[in-house]
Structures are given as C-alpha cells and as structure tokens.
Write an enzyme that holds these catalytic residues in place. Structure first.
Site, PDB file in Angstrom:
ATOM      1  N   TYR A 182      -8.040  -8.427  -9.427  1.00  0.00           N
ATOM      2  CA  TYR A 182      -9.412  -8.001  -9.132  1.00  0.00           C
ATOM      3  C   TYR A 182     -10.405  -8.891  -9.874  1.00  0.00           C
ATOM      4  O   TYR A 182     -11.444  -9.250  -9.329  1.00  0.00           O
ATOM      5  CB  TYR A 182      -9.612  -6.528  -9.520  1.00  0.00           C
ATOM      6  CG  TYR A 182      -8.748  -5.605  -8.713  1.00  0.00           C
ATOM      7  CD1 TYR A 182      -9.107  -5.249  -7.417  1.00  0.00           C
ATOM      8  CD2 TYR A 182      -7.552  -5.097  -9.224  1.00  0.00           C
ATOM      9  CE1 TYR A 182      -8.307  -4.411  -6.655  1.00  0.00           C
ATOM     10  CE2 TYR A 182      -6.756  -4.253  -8.477  1.00  0.00           C
ATOM     11  CZ  TYR A 182      -7.135  -3.923  -7.199  1.00  0.00           C
ATOM     12  OH  TYR A 182      -6.329  -3.095  -6.443  1.00  0.00           O
ATOM     13  N   ASN A 237     -11.626  -1.964   2.389  1.00  0.00           N
ATOM     14  CA  ASN A 237     -11.374  -3.008   3.379  1.00  0.00           C
ATOM     15  C   ASN A 237     -10.882  -2.363   4.673  1.00  0.00           C
ATOM     16  O   ASN A 237      -9.805  -1.772   4.699  1.00  0.00           O
ATOM     17  CB  ASN A 237     -10.330  -3.996   2.841  1.00  0.00           C
ATOM     18  CG  ASN A 237      -9.859  -4.985   3.886  1.00  0.00           C
ATOM     19  OD1 ASN A 237     -10.558  -5.284   4.850  1.00  0.00           O
ATOM     20  ND2 ASN A 237      -8.662  -5.503   3.696  1.00  0.00           N
ATOM     21  N   CYS A 243      -5.882  -7.368   1.699  1.00  0.00           N
ATOM     22  CA  CYS A 243      -6.135  -6.654   0.451  1.00  0.00           C
ATOM     23  C   CYS A 243      -4.826  -6.347  -0.285  1.00  0.00           C
ATOM     24  O   CYS A 243      -4.840  -6.115  -1.496  1.00  0.00           O
ATOM     25  CB  CYS A 243      -6.931  -5.384   0.710  1.00  0.00           C
ATOM     26  SG  CYS A 243      -6.259  -4.305   1.978  1.00  0.00           S
ATOM     27  N   HIS A 244      -3.697  -6.394   0.427  1.00  0.00           N
ATOM     28  CA  HIS A 244      -2.398  -6.159  -0.231  1.00  0.00           C
ATOM     29  C   HIS A 244      -2.063  -7.277  -1.220  1.00  0.00           C
ATOM     30  O   HIS A 244      -1.204  -7.093  -2.067  1.00  0.00           O
ATOM     31  CB  HIS A 244      -1.284  -6.011   0.807  1.00  0.00           C
ATOM     32  CG  HIS A 244      -1.073  -7.211   1.668  1.00  0.00           C
ATOM     33  ND1 HIS A 244      -1.842  -7.452   2.799  1.00  0.00           N
ATOM     34  CD2 HIS A 244      -0.195  -8.245   1.582  1.00  0.00           C
ATOM     35  CE1 HIS A 244      -1.436  -8.569   3.365  1.00  0.00           C
ATOM     36  NE2 HIS A 244      -0.438  -9.076   2.644  1.00  0.00           N
ATOM     37  N   GLU A 273       5.949 -11.609   2.788  1.00  0.00           N
ATOM     38  CA  GLU A 273       5.261 -12.898   2.678  1.00  0.00           C
ATOM     39  C   GLU A 273       5.989 -13.868   1.750  1.00  0.00           C
ATOM     40  O   GLU A 273       5.786 -15.064   1.838  1.00  0.00           O
ATOM     41  CB  GLU A 273       3.820 -12.691   2.235  1.00  0.00           C
ATOM     42  CG  GLU A 273       3.001 -12.017   3.305  1.00  0.00           C
ATOM     43  CD  GLU A 273       1.525 -11.910   2.955  1.00  0.00           C
ATOM     44  OE1 GLU A 273       1.101 -12.400   1.880  1.00  0.00           O
ATOM     45  OE2 GLU A 273       0.775 -11.362   3.787  1.00  0.00           O
TER      46      GLU A 273
END
Length: 158
Positions: free
Chosen positions: A98, A121, A129-130, A156
């Site tokens: 953040y 979001n 946002c993950h 990912e």
C-alpha cells in the site's frame, strides 16, 4: 444504462457489469452490495463489452493472457481513480505494498487511504488489486477473500 452477465472462473462465479462506455465492475460471488454501488443492470450476455470481458477473463485463467485490453468505465473519486491507475500498472506476477502505491501516486503518507480505495476497486482481477499486499509481505484484506487472492497470485507466478 448498465448491463450485466456472469462468468464462471476458478475463483467463483463473477458478475460482470458494463455500460456502453466500458466495463464498470467485476464483482465477487459474495460481494457486499455496499462495496461497489451500482444502479440496476439489465441482463445482456451478448453486450460487446461483456462478451470481450468474459473472453479475456477466460484467456487470463487459461494462462494465455497477462494484461487486459478492455474499455474501462469505473466510477470513483479522483483519488480512487489515481489509485486504480497505479494498480493497473503493477506488472503481472509482481506485488506492491500500500505504501508503494501511495508513493506512486505522489501521496506517500496516504497508505490507509490507498487501502480504502483498493478495497473499493470495482474492477477486480482486470485492475489487479490482488497484487497489493501488506508492507510485511503478508496478504491483507480482499473483496473476493484471502483464498481467492492467494489463488490469483499463485496463478500469476506460474
């Protein structure tokens, strides 16, 4: 006018919402109605934005897509839109804190406000946002739940 459809995914059935301008929201199965406030939407699976979003999410989960190429039309404050733009810039397979996002938007002391904007979001997965984690490297809150966040990050990294 808003249009909606659903799509199955490895992280649950997602609700896609679009306007004629672009994709407005990707909502989780148990999303709180107050997290993303939207007007009523008409069921329209064949809407071009929704069809493209469904296709691209399928490609993402199949490992054939890393970035989304969709017209986006999220509704938010100028601060929220700045945060969401910074989220969209996080490369596939990487994470940011953040504080990193706060510095990226030129508001280095706004980590908590960044967290609040991240939580609002409306375009989960498409605007990643993950990929935002706590300063300690721990997974933090996520509208889709921490298990889904962990699953998306693991997907990912493959």
């Amino acid at each position: 006018m808003l249009y909606r459809t659903t799509t199955d995914s490895p992280v649950g059935t997602l609700t896609l919402v679009a306007s004629d301008a672009g994709l407005v929201a990707v909502l989780w199965p148990d999303d709180s109605p107050g997290r993303v406030r939207l007007a009523a939407a008409e069921e329209r699976a064949n809407h071009p934005v929704l069809a493209a979003a469904r296709t691209q999410l399928g490609e993402y989960f199949a490992g054939r897509r890393r970035d989304f190429d969709l017209p986006l039309a999220p509704v938010g404050t100028a601060f929220q839109r700045a945060v969401w733009a910074a989220l969209a810039a996080i490369p596939h397979g990487e994470t940011r804190s953040y504080g990193d996002i706060a510095r990226a938007i030129g508001r280095p002391t706004a980590s908590r406000a960044v967290g609040a904007a991240n939580g609002r979001n409306p375009l989960s997965i498409v605007v990643p946002c993950h990929r935002v984690i706590g300063a300690s490297g721990q997974l933090t809150g996520f509208a889709g739940g921490l298990a889904a966040k962990q699953q998306l990050l693991a997907h990912e990294r493959r």
